[in-house]
Motif scaffolding. Sequence first.
Motif, mmCIF file in Angstrom:
data_model
loop_
_atom_site.group_PDB
_atom_site.id
_atom_site.type_symbol
_atom_site.label_atom_id
_atom_site.label_comp_id
_atom_site.label_asym_id
_atom_site.label_seq_id
_atom_site.Cartn_x
_atom_site.Cartn_y
_atom_site.Cartn_z
ATOM 1 N N LYS A 6 0.832 -1.206 0.000
ATOM 2 C CA LYS A 6 0.000 0.000 0.000
ATOM 3 C C LYS A 6 0.864 1.252 0.000
ATOM 4 N N GLU A 7 1.915 1.261 0.812
ATOM 5 C CA GLU A 7 2.828 2.405 0.868
ATOM 6 C C GLU A 7 3.484 2.636 -0.493
ATOM 7 N N LEU A 8 3.921 1.557 -1.130
ATOM 8 C CA LEU A 8 4.540 1.661 -2.450
ATOM 9 C C LEU A 8 3.561 2.249 -3.455
ATOM 10 N N ARG A 9 2.358 1.705 -3.484
ATOM 11 C CA ARG A 9 1.358 2.181 -4.437
ATOM 12 C C ARG A 9 1.087 3.662 -4.255
ATOM 13 N N LYS A 10 0.947 4.089 -3.002
ATOM 14 C CA LYS A 10 0.670 5.502 -2.731
ATOM 15 C C LYS A 10 1.879 6.373 -3.081
ATOM 16 N N THR A 11 3.083 5.874 -2.812
ATOM 17 C CA THR A 11 4.296 6.608 -3.178
ATOM 18 C C THR A 11 4.355 6.819 -4.685
ATOM 19 N N LEU A 12 3.914 5.827 -5.437
ATOM 20 C CA LEU A 12 3.916 5.913 -6.896
ATOM 21 C C LEU A 12 2.761 6.752 -7.434
ATOM 22 N N GLY A 13 1.816 7.085 -6.566
ATOM 23 C CA GLY A 13 0.672 7.897 -6.987
ATOM 24 C C GLY A 13 -0.312 7.141 -7.857
ATOM 25 N N LEU A 14 -0.450 5.841 -7.599
ATOM 26 C CA LEU A 14 -1.339 5.004 -8.395
ATOM 27 C C LEU A 14 -2.521 4.545 -7.559
ATOM 28 N N ASN A 15 -3.680 4.395 -8.203
ATOM 29 C CA ASN A 15 -4.786 3.765 -7.495
ATOM 30 C C ASN A 15 -4.618 2.253 -7.649
ATOM 31 N N GLN A 16 -5.473 1.494 -6.991
ATOM 32 C CA GLN A 16 -5.320 0.036 -7.009
ATOM 33 C C GLN A 16 -5.470 -0.544 -8.412
ATOM 34 N N THR A 17 -6.367 0.010 -9.197
ATOM 35 C CA THR A 17 -6.563 -0.485 -10.567
ATOM 36 C C THR A 17 -5.317 -0.233 -11.405
ATOM 37 N N GLU A 18 -4.772 0.979 -11.335
ATOM 38 C CA GLU A 18 -3.574 1.323 -12.111
ATOM 39 C C GLU A 18 -2.388 0.457 -11.687
ATOM 40 N N PHE A 19 -2.225 0.289 -10.382
ATOM 41 C CA PHE A 19 -1.144 -0.547 -9.860
ATOM 42 C C PHE A 19 -1.284 -1.968 -10.380
ATOM 43 N N GLY A 20 -2.478 -2.522 -10.280
ATOM 44 C CA GLY A 20 -2.726 -3.881 -10.737
ATOM 45 C C GLY A 20 -2.486 -4.039 -12.229
ATOM 46 N N ASN A 21 -2.933 -3.055 -13.013
ATOM 47 C CA ASN A 21 -2.735 -3.124 -14.457
ATOM 48 C C ASN A 21 -1.248 -3.182 -14.820
ATOM 49 N N ARG A 22 -0.440 -2.468 -14.079
ATOM 50 C CA ARG A 22 1.001 -2.439 -14.383
ATOM 51 C C ARG A 22 1.673 -3.787 -14.145
ATOM 52 N N ILE A 23 1.114 -4.587 -13.214
ATOM 53 C CA ILE A 23 1.751 -5.881 -12.920
ATOM 54 C C ILE A 23 0.884 -7.064 -13.352
ATOM 55 N N GLY A 24 -0.220 -6.774 -14.021
ATOM 56 C CA GLY A 24 -1.033 -7.841 -14.592
ATOM 57 C C GLY A 24 -1.969 -8.551 -13.636
#
Length: 130
Positions: A6-24
Amino acid sequence: MNERIKELRKTLGLNQTEFGNRIGIKQGSVAAYESGARVPIDAVVLSICREFNVNESWLRTGEGEMFIQVPEEDETAALVYSLLGPEKNEFYTIILEIIRSYQELSPASQQVILDYAKNVLKNLQKKNED
């Protein structure tokens, strides 16, 4: 590990959908990992580390820095690849033509463009300081 994802995702400025899309993976899987309801398999951990340049030790244990420090040349190559990707698209074609056109200029014309670019950067830096 759930809090670090969660910390990583927020640091990257991504929502959960965007984060998930990047890693499949789907948004629901990201949510389950972040809540601690599920633990990511090794393949997901490796995908996170590879996609976002994350220190695997930090992700798994919290030890060390969040991101792996990479040489500037490697970072530049990664940025170029992320912009242009493996497929040749319109953006790729435009960038390639800019480079080719620049190479065809005389040295004096190339210097004019470099001087112009330096002036633009100087003005941007000045604007950011204000």
